[in-house]
Design a protein around this motif. Structure first.
Motif, short mmCIF file in Angstrom:
data_model
loop_
_atom_site.label_atom_id
_atom_site.label_comp_id
_atom_site.label_asym_id
_atom_site.label_seq_id
_atom_site.Cartn_x
_atom_site.Cartn_y
_atom_site.Cartn_z
N LEU A 34 0.83 -1.22 0.00
CA LEU A 34 0.00 0.00 0.00
C LEU A 34 0.86 1.25 0.00
O LEU A 34 0.57 2.21 -0.73
CB LEU A 34 -0.94 0.00 1.20
N ARG A 54 -8.26 5.09 -8.84
CA ARG A 54 -8.67 4.03 -7.90
C ARG A 54 -8.54 2.65 -8.54
O ARG A 54 -8.08 1.70 -7.91
CB ARG A 54 -10.11 4.24 -7.45
N THR A 55 -8.95 2.54 -9.79
CA THR A 55 -8.86 1.27 -10.50
C THR A 55 -7.41 0.84 -10.67
O THR A 55 -7.06 -0.32 -10.43
CB THR A 55 -9.56 1.36 -11.87
N SER A 58 -6.04 -0.24 -7.21
CA SER A 58 -6.57 -1.54 -6.81
C SER A 58 -5.97 -2.67 -7.64
O SER A 58 -5.64 -3.74 -7.12
CB SER A 58 -8.09 -1.56 -6.94
N THR A 59 -5.82 -2.44 -8.94
CA THR A 59 -5.25 -3.45 -9.83
C THR A 59 -3.80 -3.73 -9.46
O THR A 59 -3.38 -4.90 -9.38
CB THR A 59 -5.35 -2.98 -11.30
N VAL A 61 -2.28 -3.22 -6.56
CA VAL A 61 -2.22 -3.88 -5.25
C VAL A 61 -2.60 -5.35 -5.40
O VAL A 61 -1.91 -6.24 -4.87
CB VAL A 61 -3.13 -3.16 -4.22
N ALA A 62 -3.65 -5.64 -6.14
CA ALA A 62 -4.08 -7.03 -6.33
C ALA A 62 -3.00 -7.85 -7.02
O ALA A 62 -2.73 -8.98 -6.63
CB ALA A 62 -5.38 -7.06 -7.14
#
Length: 77
Positions: A34, A54-55, A58-59, A61-62
């Motif tokens: 993070l 945001r996308t 999130s992508t 991090v995933a």
């Protein structure tokens, strides 16, 4: 581990540092991921760029949680 609360008297950067240190005690790997990717979100853009940021965050991090390489900056392009 206790509950973390942001301090209204601290700057955003100081609060984020405190949050990451708190999270490090729970899950050091997740905290590091993070911390590495948060630059994509701060400051959070407005409008459609907000959704894109945001996308991408999130992508990235995933992917890292799944053991893949790449950053949020790469996910945006």
């Amino acid at each position: 581990m206790g509950t973390f609360r942001f301090d209204g008297n601290k700057s955003v950067d100081d609060n984020l540092d405190s949050f990451f240190e708190h999270l490090k005690g729970v899950n050091a790997e997740f905290s590091a991921i993070l911390r590495e990717e948060i630059g994509t979100m701060i400051p959070l853009p407005e409008g459609q760029r907000r959704t894109t940021a945001r996308t991408a965050f999130s992508t990235a991090v995933a992917r890292k949680l799944d053991g893949e390489k790449g950053s949020a900056a790469e996910a945006k392009s």
